[in-house]
Design an enzyme around this catalytic site. Structure first.
Site, short mmCIF file in Angstrom:
data_model
loop_
_atom_site.label_atom_id
_atom_site.label_comp_id
_atom_site.label_asym_id
_atom_site.label_seq_id
_atom_site.Cartn_x
_atom_site.Cartn_y
_atom_site.Cartn_z
N HIS A 105 0.80 -1.23 0.00
CA HIS A 105 0.00 0.00 0.00
C HIS A 105 0.83 1.28 0.00
CE1 HIS A 105 -3.73 -2.23 0.62
NE2 HIS A 105 -3.08 -2.97 1.49
N GLU A 169 -8.18 -3.91 -2.62
CA GLU A 169 -8.44 -4.71 -1.42
C GLU A 169 -9.69 -4.14 -0.77
OE1 GLU A 169 -6.30 -6.40 2.63
OE2 GLU A 169 -5.44 -4.68 1.61
N HIS A 181 -9.85 -1.70 7.56
CA HIS A 181 -10.72 -1.03 6.60
C HIS A 181 -11.86 -0.34 7.34
CE1 HIS A 181 -9.13 -2.96 2.81
NE2 HIS A 181 -8.57 -3.68 3.77
N ASN A 259 -4.95 -13.97 8.27
CA ASN A 259 -5.27 -12.63 8.76
C ASN A 259 -6.57 -12.12 8.16
OD1 ASN A 259 -1.84 -12.35 8.57
ND2 ASN A 259 -2.90 -12.01 10.50
N GLY A 289 6.69 -11.66 11.28
CA GLY A 289 6.81 -12.04 12.68
C GLY A 289 5.73 -11.45 13.56
N ASP A 327 2.31 -6.17 2.49
CA ASP A 327 1.18 -5.40 3.01
C ASP A 327 1.68 -4.10 3.63
OD1 ASP A 327 -1.52 -4.93 3.34
OD2 ASP A 327 -1.69 -6.06 5.20
#
Length: 434
Positions: A105, A169, A181, A259, A289, A327
C-alpha cells in the site's frame, strides 16, 4: 557515469527454482533483459541439482560469445571484457530474482491511496532500493469516487511501467473481518461499480479481494475472472464450502492467509483449509513475525510444497504456492509515529502498525527483503524456496511469470545481489543498477 551496454556478473551464487548454482549471467541494458546464464562445471552445495539444458549453457560453463582465458580461479573461467562490457566479480554473493510484491500500500511516508504520482514514485523507490523491482499498488476500501480517482491515476503510472497494476483490497469485504478497513465504507459486491472501476483502469486493474459470502460475490468473482482480473478471497467469514465455491467460480488467491479471515477449526476449516488444500490457489503470507508466527509460516510452506497453481511446473519452474507479501503501508521506512491507511488512523510503535484504537493490525512496515530474509532465517525455508515465494510465485499469480520472477535468459534483468547475511547489496532493474 554511463553504464556499459552489457554487464556480466561472474563468480555468483545463482538462486534458481531448483537450487543454488555457482555461475554468472549477462544482461543487456539496451533491452533490459538477461541474455545469458552460465554455470560452473561442478555444482556446489546441497540442493544444487538444476538440470542443464533449461538455460543456454555453453560447454564448460563459458559464454559462447566471450573471449576466455584458460587461466582459472578455482573452476571459474576468467573472461576478458569485450568493448562496451563491464565484468563484475561478485565474489560468491547470492543473486536472486528481483522481488515481486503483489500486495503493498505504500512506503516512505507515501500511500498509493492518494493516486498522486509523487507519492507513488516515493513508495516505489523505497521498495526498489530494498529489492522489489515489480510492485502492485494496493488500495484499501474507500468511497466509489475516491477509488475511481485513484484507479484512474494509478492506471497512468502502470501504463508508464512504474507499477505492475492496481489491487483493490475492498470495498466488498465482510464487516466482521474488516481489519484496518473503514466498516462504514464497506458494501456488498456491485458488479456495475466494478465494471466502472475496471473501465477506468484501462486494463491495469489486475486484482480484487472479495469476501465470497457476501450477496453477489460469486457473480463478481466470475466477472473478474472473465475480464482477466485476479480475484482473491479475503477479509472473510466464509465457510470452507463457500470459499471452495469462490475458487470454482474463478478466484485464485487467498489474501494474507489467516489474517482477517475466519480461523481454522478442526470441525470447520473455513477459508484457511479450503485455500491450503486447493492446488489452484496461491496463498499470501505477511512474513513479518507479527501477522504470522514462524511455526505457522513453516506449516504453510510444508502444506503447499510441490503444488503449483494450475498444475505442472509453470513458467520458469518452481513448485510452491506461497507468495510472500509485505502489506506495507506508508510508515515503512519511516520509523515509529502516527500515520493513516485510507481514512483510518494508524499508530506505529516498535515497528508494529496498529489502528489508533488498538483494535487491529494495520498493514506492516517491512520490505520484501525483510520477508525473504525471515523466511530463511526464522522460518527455516531453503533459500531457493524463499526466493520463489518472493518472486516467481507472485509473478505467476499475476500472470507475468513469462517476464519476471526467475533468472532465465530472455526475462527482464531484474535482480538482487545479497551478501552472506542475506542483506541487499545491490539492485538491478531492467539491466541497470539502481
Amino acid at each position: 557515469m554511463t553504464q556499459a551496454a552489457v554487464t556480466s556478473l561472474t563468480n555468483a551464487r545463482l538462486v534458481l527454482p531448483g537450487g543454488v548454482r555457482r555461475g554468472g549471467l549477462t544482461v543487456d541494458a539496451a533491452n533490459g533483459r538477461i541474455t545469458d546464464v552460465t554455470f560452473d562445471p561442478e555444482p556446489t552445495g546441497a540442493g544444487d541439482g538444476v538440470a542443464e539444458g533449461r538455460r543456454p549453457v555453453p560447454a564448460e560453463g563459458e559464454r559462447a560469445d566471450a573471449a576466455a582465458d584458460r587461466d582459472v580461479r578455482g573452476n571459474q573461467p576468467v573472461t576478458r571484457p569485450r568493448q562496451g562490457e563491464t565484468v563484475v566479480d561478485l565474489d560468491g554473493q547470492y543473486v536472486v530474482p528481483g522481488f515481486v510484491d503483489m500486495h503493498v500500500h505504500g512506503a516512505a511516508g507515501a500511500s498509493y491511496q492518494t493516486g498522486r504520482a509523487d507519492d507513488a514514485l516515493r513508495a516505489v523507490e523505497h521498495h526498489r532500493a530494498n529489492g522489489t523491482t515489480t510492485t502492485m499498488a494496493g488500495l484499501v476500501t474507500g468511497s466509489e469516487r475516491e477509488l475511481r480517482d485513484a484507479v484512474a491515476a494509478l492506471a497512468e503510472l502502470a501504463a508508464d511501467g512504474l507499477i505492475a497494476g492496481v489491487h483493490l483490497e475492498g470495498p466488498y469485504l465482510a464487516a466482521s473481518r474488516c481489519g484496518a478497513h473503514d466498516p462504514g465504507l464497506l458494501r456488498d459486491p456491485d458488479r456495475e461499480e466494478f465494471r466502472r472501476l475496471r473501465a477506468l483502469g484501462r486494463g491495469h486493474l489486475k486484482m480484487i479481494t472479495v469476501a465470497p459470502e457476501l450477496p453477489g460475490a460469486l457473480d463478481l468473482v466470475r466477472d473478474a475472472a472473465d475480464a482477466g482480473v485476479v480475484a482473491a478471497v479475503g477479509h472473510t467469514d466464509a465457510t470452507a464450502e463457500t470459499t471452495r465455491a469462490a475458487y470454482d467460480a474463478g478466484a485464485r488467491v487467498a489474501t494474507h492467509l489467516f489474517n482477517a479471515m475466519r480461523p481454522l477449526h478442526h470441525r470447520e476449516g473455513g477459508p484457511v483449509t479450503a485455500s491450503l488444500t486447493d492446488p489452484r490457489v496461491t496463498v499470501e503470507l505477511i512474513n513479518d513475525g507479527v501477522h504470522i508466527a514462524p511455526d505457522v509460516a513453516r506449516l504453510v510452506f510444508a502444506a503447499t510444497d510441490g503444488a503449483t497453481p494450475g498444475g505442472g511446473a509453470g513458467t520458469g519452474g518452481g513448485s510452491g504456492r506461497v507468495a510472500l507479501i509485505t502489506d506495507a503501508m506508508a510508515a515503512t521506512g519511516m520509523g515509529d509515529g502516527d500515520y493513516t491507511l485510507g481514512v483510518m488512523s494508524v499508530r506505529v510503535r516498535d515497528g508494529k502498525a496498529l489502528l489508533a484504537d488498538g483494535s487491529s493490525i494495520a498493514g506492516s512496515t517491512i520490505t520484501m527483503a525483510d520477508a525473504f530474509r525471515r523466511a530463511v532465517t526464522s522460518v527455516g525455508v531453503p533459500i531457493e524456496r524463499a526466493a520463489e515465494a518472493a518472486s516467481l510465485t507472485p509473478a505467476r499469480a499475476l500472470g507475468i511469470a513469462d517476464r519476471v520472477g526467475s533468472l532465465d535468459a530472455g526475462k527482464a534483468a531484474d535482480l538482487v545481489v545479497l551478501d552472506g547475511d542475506l542483506a541487499v547489496a545491490r539492485v538491478m532493474k531492467g539491466g541497470r543498477w539502481l
